[in-house]
Enzyme design. Structure first.
Site, mmCIF file in Angstrom:
data_model
loop_
_atom_site.group_PDB
_atom_site.id
_atom_site.type_symbol
_atom_site.label_atom_id
_atom_site.label_comp_id
_atom_site.label_asym_id
_atom_site.label_seq_id
_atom_site.Cartn_x
_atom_site.Cartn_y
_atom_site.Cartn_z
ATOM 1 N N ASP A 187 -2.458 10.240 4.136
ATOM 2 C CA ASP A 187 -3.960 9.770 4.078
ATOM 3 C C ASP A 187 -4.637 10.900 5.056
ATOM 4 O O ASP A 187 -4.422 10.759 6.243
ATOM 5 C CB ASP A 187 -3.934 8.470 4.667
ATOM 6 C CG ASP A 187 -5.470 7.862 4.811
ATOM 7 O OD1 ASP A 187 -6.401 8.623 4.229
ATOM 8 O OD2 ASP A 187 -5.877 6.809 5.500
ATOM 9 N N ASP A 192 1.619 5.923 5.938
ATOM 10 C CA ASP A 192 0.634 5.169 5.234
ATOM 11 C C ASP A 192 1.051 4.384 4.040
ATOM 12 O O ASP A 192 0.391 3.761 3.440
ATOM 13 C CB ASP A 192 -0.720 5.888 4.959
ATOM 14 C CG ASP A 192 -1.931 5.082 4.879
ATOM 15 O OD1 ASP A 192 -1.924 3.910 5.557
ATOM 16 O OD2 ASP A 192 -3.209 5.594 4.462
ATOM 17 N N ARG A 232 -7.660 -0.095 0.361
ATOM 18 C CA ARG A 232 -8.270 -1.237 -0.052
ATOM 19 C C ARG A 232 -8.646 -1.119 -1.622
ATOM 20 O O ARG A 232 -8.569 -2.146 -2.416
ATOM 21 C CB ARG A 232 -9.356 -1.981 0.670
ATOM 22 C CG ARG A 232 -10.684 -0.948 0.712
ATOM 23 C CD ARG A 232 -11.714 -1.402 1.770
ATOM 24 N NE ARG A 232 -10.953 -1.016 3.215
ATOM 25 C CZ ARG A 232 -11.728 -1.289 4.233
ATOM 26 N NH1 ARG A 232 -12.857 -2.021 4.237
ATOM 27 N NH2 ARG A 232 -11.244 -0.966 5.477
ATOM 28 N N LYS A 271 -10.324 12.550 8.342
ATOM 29 C CA LYS A 271 -9.996 12.057 9.596
ATOM 30 C C LYS A 271 -9.947 13.240 10.738
ATOM 31 O O LYS A 271 -9.895 14.164 10.412
ATOM 32 C CB LYS A 271 -8.386 11.586 9.585
ATOM 33 C CG LYS A 271 -8.048 10.404 8.986
ATOM 34 C CD LYS A 271 -6.518 9.720 9.173
ATOM 35 C CE LYS A 271 -6.506 8.774 8.338
ATOM 36 N NZ LYS A 271 -7.436 7.241 8.770
ATOM 37 N N ASP A 275 -12.049 7.331 3.392
ATOM 38 C CA ASP A 275 -11.059 6.960 4.299
ATOM 39 C C ASP A 275 -10.574 5.333 4.394
ATOM 40 O O ASP A 275 -9.537 4.898 4.671
ATOM 41 C CB ASP A 275 -11.390 7.186 5.971
ATOM 42 C CG ASP A 275 -9.876 7.351 6.743
ATOM 43 O OD1 ASP A 275 -8.701 7.296 6.039
ATOM 44 O OD2 ASP A 275 -9.978 7.534 7.850
ATOM 45 N N LYS A 288 0.800 -1.087 -0.116
ATOM 46 C CA LYS A 288 0.123 0.122 -0.186
ATOM 47 C C LYS A 288 0.842 1.137 0.133
ATOM 48 O O LYS A 288 1.638 1.465 0.913
ATOM 49 C CB LYS A 288 -0.998 0.003 1.165
ATOM 50 C CG LYS A 288 -1.713 1.171 1.512
ATOM 51 C CD LYS A 288 -2.600 1.255 2.578
ATOM 52 C CE LYS A 288 -3.358 2.664 2.963
ATOM 53 N NZ LYS A 288 -4.311 2.673 3.909
ATOM 54 N N GLU A 343 -9.561 3.863 1.810
ATOM 55 C CA GLU A 343 -8.962 4.256 0.412
ATOM 56 C C GLU A 343 -8.054 2.946 -0.012
ATOM 57 O O GLU A 343 -7.608 2.796 -0.995
ATOM 58 C CB GLU A 343 -8.267 5.542 0.201
ATOM 59 C CG GLU A 343 -6.912 5.621 1.154
ATOM 60 C CD GLU A 343 -6.641 5.525 2.422
ATOM 61 O OE1 GLU A 343 -7.772 5.426 3.236
ATOM 62 O OE2 GLU A 343 -5.556 5.000 2.851
HETATM 63 N N1 BES Z 1 -4.266 4.294 6.958
HETATM 64 C C1 BES Z 1 -5.585 4.044 7.661
HETATM 65 C C2 BES Z 1 -5.367 2.919 8.622
HETATM 66 C C3 BES Z 1 -4.430 3.457 9.837
HETATM 67 C C4 BES Z 1 -5.084 4.028 11.149
HETATM 68 C C5 BES Z 1 -2.896 2.964 9.805
HETATM 69 C C6 BES Z 1 -4.201 4.115 12.002
HETATM 70 C C7 BES Z 1 -2.478 3.301 10.911
HETATM 71 C C8 BES Z 1 -2.930 3.811 11.861
HETATM 72 C C9 BES Z 1 -6.741 3.683 6.679
HETATM 73 O O1 BES Z 1 -6.886 3.977 5.458
HETATM 74 C C10 BES Z 1 -8.023 4.071 7.454
HETATM 75 O O2 BES Z 1 -8.054 5.030 7.420
HETATM 76 N N2 BES Z 1 -8.754 2.979 7.698
HETATM 77 C C11 BES Z 1 -10.193 3.120 8.205
HETATM 78 C C12 BES Z 1 -10.942 2.325 7.708
HETATM 79 C C13 BES Z 1 -12.508 2.392 8.195
HETATM 80 C C14 BES Z 1 -12.997 3.931 7.474
HETATM 81 C C15 BES Z 1 -13.206 1.501 7.555
HETATM 82 C C16 BES Z 1 -9.765 2.972 9.879
HETATM 83 O O3 BES Z 1 -8.949 1.911 10.140
HETATM 84 O O4 BES Z 1 -10.657 3.555 10.800
HETATM 85 ZN ZN ZN Z 2 -4.844 4.566 4.640
HETATM 86 ZN ZN ZN Z 3 -7.751 5.937 5.251
#
Ligand code: BES
Ligand code: ZN
Ligand code: ZN
Length: 469
Positions: A243, A262, A325, A250, A321, A238, A323
């Site tokens: 992000d 990220d 996947r 966020k 968010d 990834k 993104e």
């Molecule tokens: N990059 C984040 C995941 C992340 C969170 C990595 C904290 C490192 C530390 C990812 O893109 C994300 O924001 N995921 C969301 C998914 C949700 C919206 C289904 C998450 O985990 O909150």
């Molecule tokens: Zn992310």
């Molecule tokens: Zn994200």
């Protein structure tokens, strides 16, 4: 840092001696008084003992061990970490290392990994004093070269993660990949935005819509003549260079602070290819890096949008968010053209994975055969990037069914790391393992030889896995 193999140590040089038992002390010509002192300290359970000889010093690292199993290997890395901290405190530049221990490689590994610094943006570069380790025995020249390549690769991965978006946008990221390819000898092809459009990578393009910078898709290949595998192993990382969450922004105050990390999954794959190529491992490996930032620009993709992915499947985007996947799905689908033996991806994919196990391990799941997962777990122990397997049951897949498209990109809070993995599974036709490194990719404090900030997690894991392939 330079690691030199020497045949004999000079007089009055600073020395480090690594031993496993009191008996080993007899090998090193200590005086009676020194021996008595050392034995006394060992009895007190002191693991690092300093002998002062006026113009130089001897540091004895005591690592009690009968058999060097994976826990002892990790103790050796930690002992190396403690030793190098002491050497730097004493402002020593070069040290000779004496040992008959088979743990010496891990000890040196801990020293090198601890000595990492990210000073690029500091005006006052307070560089660690220790810059040379001279090794007499216990390790061959070839083993040293291998170790240097692996630790260099890990440190490169750390650099990439620590670089902010102000330097490392997707295009710059692809330039870094090219330059590492040149240095290590693997092939790099970078697809630009128009090529990505012609390939209809709808996930990568959707995430990129809010950005002012174009996306990139980097393809790395290491294909040695003596490759053991007919069909390649494909590693996917990834590469979200930043992000913000996009329109599903966020929340403030600080959930964005570490989102330059990220692309930690991409850094792991890049570092792995570097180490694999440098060490000439006889395995055909391909690395795929989809890269962009995720931003809420005027043209940004919006919750509710339906997008068509590289493999023609449609996805209802309910949270911008989620993104990672989306860009990974296109890369996984692209990977099918290689008819790979196995695909493994690494991604800072979900907060859910980080909340579940914290910093101290990697979340894994997948549909590959048990043997492959077992081997990966064994590598996880070897390098102490331990792997915990999550379930990958079909029931989780039901949570990402969309009312109006083939899939939706979020499955709700319960089992969030798993529904993300199940989403990705829809895009690959080959045996697949997904690694969620959201926890260990970026450290908020130093833990032994892993520095604060980018950890380089995944590089040593992938390397070890490929080495034992
Ligand atoms: N990059 C984040 C995941 C992340 C969170 C990595 C904290 C490192 C530390 C990812 O893109 C994300 O924001 N995921 C969301 C998914 C949700 C919206 C289904 C998450 O985990 O909150
Ligand atoms: Zn992310
Ligand atoms: Zn994200």
């Amino acid at each position: 840092m330079e690691i030199k193999k020497i045949t004999k140590i000079g007089e009055k040089e600073d020395v480090v001696i690594l031993i496993h038992s009191e008996k080993d002390l007899s090998l090193y010509g200590f005086s009676k008084e020194e021996l008595a002192y050392l034995k006394e300290e060992i009895k007190k359970d002191n693991k690092q003992i300093s002998i002062n000889r006026y113009s130089y010093s001897i540091l004895v690292a005591f690592l009690p061990a009968k058999k060097v199993d994976y826990k002892v290997k990790e103790e050796a890395r930690k002992a190396g970490c403690n030793i190098i901290n002491s050497l730097n405190k004493k402002k020593i530049n070069a040290v000779s290392l004496l040992s008959k221990s088979e743990a010496i490689a891990y000890f040196i590994e801990g020293m090198i990994l601890t000595n990492y610094q990210f000073l690029k943006y500091k005006s006052d570069k307070k560089t660690n004093s220790l810059n040379t380790i001279k090794v007499v025995d216990g390790i061959s020249k070839e083993e040293i070269e291998e170790l240097v390549a692996i630790t260099t690769a890990t440190n490169y991965a750390r650099n990439l993660v620590n670089e902010p978006l102000s330097f490392l946008n997707a295009v710059q990221f692809s330039e870094e990949i090219k330059s590492l390819g040149k240095e290590a000898g693997f092939k790099v092809e970078v697809l630009n935005k128009s090529k990505i459009e012609s390939l209809k990578m709808g996930g990568l393009l959707a995430v990129n819509k809010g950005s002012i910078d174009p996306p990139t898709f980097s393809i790395m290949e290491w294909k040695p003549k003596n490759a053991k595998n007919k069909k390649p192993l494909v590693l996917v990382g990834k590469g979200i260079v930043y992000d913000t969450g996009g329109l599903s922004l966020k929340p403030t105050p600080n959930s964005m602070d570490l989102m330059k990390s990220d692309m930690g999954g991409a850094a792991a794959v890049i570092g792995a290819l570097y180490a694999i190529a440098k060490n000439n491992l006889p395995v055909h490996v391909i690395g795929l890096i989809p890269a962009t930032d995720n931003r809420p620009g005027g043209n940004a993709y919006a919750p509710g949008d339906v997008i068509t992915m590289h493999n023609q499947k449609t996805v209802e985007v309910l949270n911008t968010d989620a993104e990672g996947r989306l860009i990974l799905a296109d890369a996984l689908s692209y990977a099918n053209k290689y008819q790979p033996e196995l695909i493994i991806d690494a991604a800072t994919l979900t907060g859910a994975a980080a909340r579940a196990i914290g910093y101290y391990g990697v979340v894994a799941m997948g549909n590959a055969n048990e043997k492959d997962m077992k081997k990966l777990k064994a590598s996880g122990e070897n390098v102490y990037e331990r792997i915990v397997e999550f379930p990958f049951w079909d029931e989780y897949g039901a949570l990402i069914k969309s009312d109006i498209a083939d899939l939706k990109n979020v499955g709700g809070a319960a089992g969030g790391a798993i529904t993300a993995g199940k989403f990705l599974e829809h895009f690959t036709d080959y045996p697949y393992i997904h690694l969620d490194i959201a926890g260990p990719a970026f450290m908020d404090k130093q833990v032994d030889y892993i520095p604060k900030g980018g950890s380089g997690v995944g590089v040593r894991l992938f390397y070890n896995y490929v080495k034992n392939y």
